[in-house]
Design a protein around this motif. Structure first.
Motif, mmCIF file in Angstrom:
data_model
loop_
_atom_site.group_PDB
_atom_site.id
_atom_site.type_symbol
_atom_site.label_atom_id
_atom_site.label_comp_id
_atom_site.label_asym_id
_atom_site.label_seq_id
_atom_site.Cartn_x
_atom_site.Cartn_y
_atom_site.Cartn_z
ATOM 1 N N MET A 1 -7.952 -14.671 2.688
ATOM 2 C CA MET A 1 -7.636 -13.345 2.182
ATOM 3 C C MET A 1 -6.631 -12.675 3.115
ATOM 4 N N THR A 2 -5.557 -12.143 2.566
ATOM 5 C CA THR A 2 -4.491 -11.540 3.359
ATOM 6 C C THR A 2 -4.757 -10.056 3.561
ATOM 7 N N ASN A 3 -4.586 -9.600 4.784
ATOM 8 C CA ASN A 3 -4.717 -8.178 5.080
ATOM 9 C C ASN A 3 -3.418 -7.489 4.692
ATOM 10 N N THR A 4 -3.466 -6.620 3.679
ATOM 11 C CA THR A 4 -2.255 -5.982 3.167
ATOM 12 C C THR A 4 -1.623 -5.036 4.171
ATOM 13 N N CYS A 5 -2.360 -4.569 5.165
ATOM 14 C CA CYS A 5 -1.805 -3.644 6.154
ATOM 15 C C CYS A 5 -0.692 -4.277 6.971
ATOM 16 N N PHE A 6 -0.653 -5.614 7.018
ATOM 17 C CA PHE A 6 0.336 -6.281 7.847
ATOM 18 C C PHE A 6 1.473 -6.890 7.040
ATOM 19 N N GLN A 7 1.500 -6.669 5.745
ATOM 20 C CA GLN A 7 2.608 -7.145 4.938
ATOM 21 C C GLN A 7 3.845 -6.319 5.267
ATOM 22 N N PRO A 8 5.037 -6.924 5.257
ATOM 23 C CA PRO A 8 6.259 -6.214 5.647
ATOM 24 C C PRO A 8 6.498 -4.911 4.887
ATOM 25 N N GLY A 9 6.271 -4.883 3.569
ATOM 26 C CA GLY A 9 6.500 -3.670 2.786
ATOM 27 C C GLY A 9 5.602 -2.528 3.213
ATOM 28 N N VAL A 10 4.368 -2.869 3.570
ATOM 29 C CA VAL A 10 3.420 -1.837 4.010
ATOM 30 C C VAL A 10 3.860 -1.272 5.348
ATOM 31 N N ARG A 11 4.273 -2.131 6.268
ATOM 32 C CA ARG A 11 4.730 -1.652 7.581
ATOM 33 C C ARG A 11 5.970 -0.769 7.450
ATOM 34 N N ARG A 12 6.918 -1.174 6.628
ATOM 35 C CA ARG A 12 8.134 -0.368 6.444
ATOM 36 C C ARG A 12 7.805 0.965 5.777
ATOM 37 N N SER A 13 6.811 0.977 4.897
ATOM 38 C CA SER A 13 6.471 2.206 4.180
ATOM 39 C C SER A 13 5.866 3.257 5.100
ATOM 40 N N ARG A 14 5.402 2.847 6.263
ATOM 41 C CA ARG A 14 4.858 3.817 7.217
ATOM 42 C C ARG A 14 5.960 4.571 7.955
ATOM 43 N N THR A 15 7.123 3.967 8.064
ATOM 44 C CA THR A 15 8.208 4.607 8.804
ATOM 45 C C THR A 15 9.359 5.058 7.921
ATOM 46 N N ASN A 16 9.437 4.538 6.696
ATOM 47 C CA ASN A 16 10.522 4.892 5.794
ATOM 48 C C ASN A 16 9.968 5.259 4.426
ATOM 49 N N LEU A 17 10.496 6.331 3.857
ATOM 50 C CA LEU A 17 9.986 6.838 2.591
ATOM 51 C C LEU A 17 10.323 5.934 1.404
ATOM 52 N N ALA A 18 11.506 5.358 1.363
ATOM 53 C CA ALA A 18 11.895 4.532 0.213
ATOM 54 C C ALA A 18 10.928 3.364 -0.011
ATOM 55 N N PRO A 19 10.557 2.590 1.009
ATOM 56 C CA PRO A 19 9.573 1.534 0.780
ATOM 57 C C PRO A 19 8.205 2.081 0.348
ATOM 58 N N PHE A 20 7.854 3.278 0.827
ATOM 59 C CA PHE A 20 6.605 3.912 0.401
ATOM 60 C C PHE A 20 6.650 4.216 -1.094
ATOM 61 N N LEU A 21 7.801 4.696 -1.575
ATOM 62 C CA LEU A 21 7.948 4.976 -3.000
ATOM 63 C C LEU A 21 7.759 3.702 -3.817
ATOM 64 N N GLU A 22 8.381 2.633 -3.379
ATOM 65 C CA GLU A 22 8.263 1.357 -4.092
ATOM 66 C C GLU A 22 6.837 0.816 -4.050
ATOM 67 N N LEU A 23 6.175 0.985 -2.920
ATOM 68 C CA LEU A 23 4.830 0.466 -2.746
ATOM 69 C C LEU A 23 3.804 1.220 -3.590
ATOM 70 N N THR A 24 3.993 2.527 -3.733
ATOM 71 C CA THR A 24 2.996 3.348 -4.421
ATOM 72 C C THR A 24 3.287 3.539 -5.904
ATOM 73 N N LYS A 25 4.444 3.125 -6.358
ATOM 74 C CA LYS A 25 4.787 3.241 -7.777
ATOM 75 C C LYS A 25 5.600 2.008 -8.154
ATOM 76 N N ASN A 26 4.902 0.983 -8.615
ATOM 77 C CA ASN A 26 5.520 -0.328 -8.865
ATOM 78 C C ASN A 26 6.708 -0.285 -9.807
ATOM 79 N N ASP A 27 6.697 0.617 -10.784
ATOM 80 C CA ASP A 27 7.768 0.650 -11.779
ATOM 81 C C ASP A 27 8.917 1.575 -11.391
#
Length: 100
Positions: A1-27
């Motif tokens: 089982m993969t810990n999602t907290c360490f996936q690259p998109g999750v890490r980038r979303s903590r420091t940059n808003l654009a990846p957070f937008l993509e992560l929280t709204k898939n479409d």
């Protein structure tokens, strides 16, 4: 089982808003305008953190994604990074402010 907290998109979303937008709204399709709004909101947050008391004014036609970024996802991202901050939402209509 993969810990999602360490996936690259999750890490980038903590420091940059654009990846957070993509992560929280898939479409959500981020174009150049959305990237720019996200960058401006990040710069605004940096200014607040530095004590500069910045101002940010965005003007674009309806249905360009301003509200989703600035009034819905942006405050969540900012409060996640700065849990001690208070965020105020204001609108021309109380129903809209409550919805956001």
């Amino acid at each position: 089982m993969t810990n999602t907290c360490f996936q690259p998109g999750v890490r980038r979303s903590r420091t940059n808003l654009a990846p957070f937008l993509e992560l929280t709204k898939n479409d959500y399709l981020l174009g150049a305008f959305h990237q720019r709004v996200a960058a401006e909101l990040e710069a605004f947050e940096d200014g607040v953190r530095a004590g500069a008391r910045p101002h940010l004014m965005l003007q674009a036609p309806p249905r360009h994604g301003k509200s989703e970024i600035v009034s819905v996802k942006g405050p969540v991202w900012i409060m996640g990074r700065n849990p001690e901050w208070e965020v105020l939402c204001a609108s021309y209509a109380s129903d809209l402010a409550k919805q956001m």
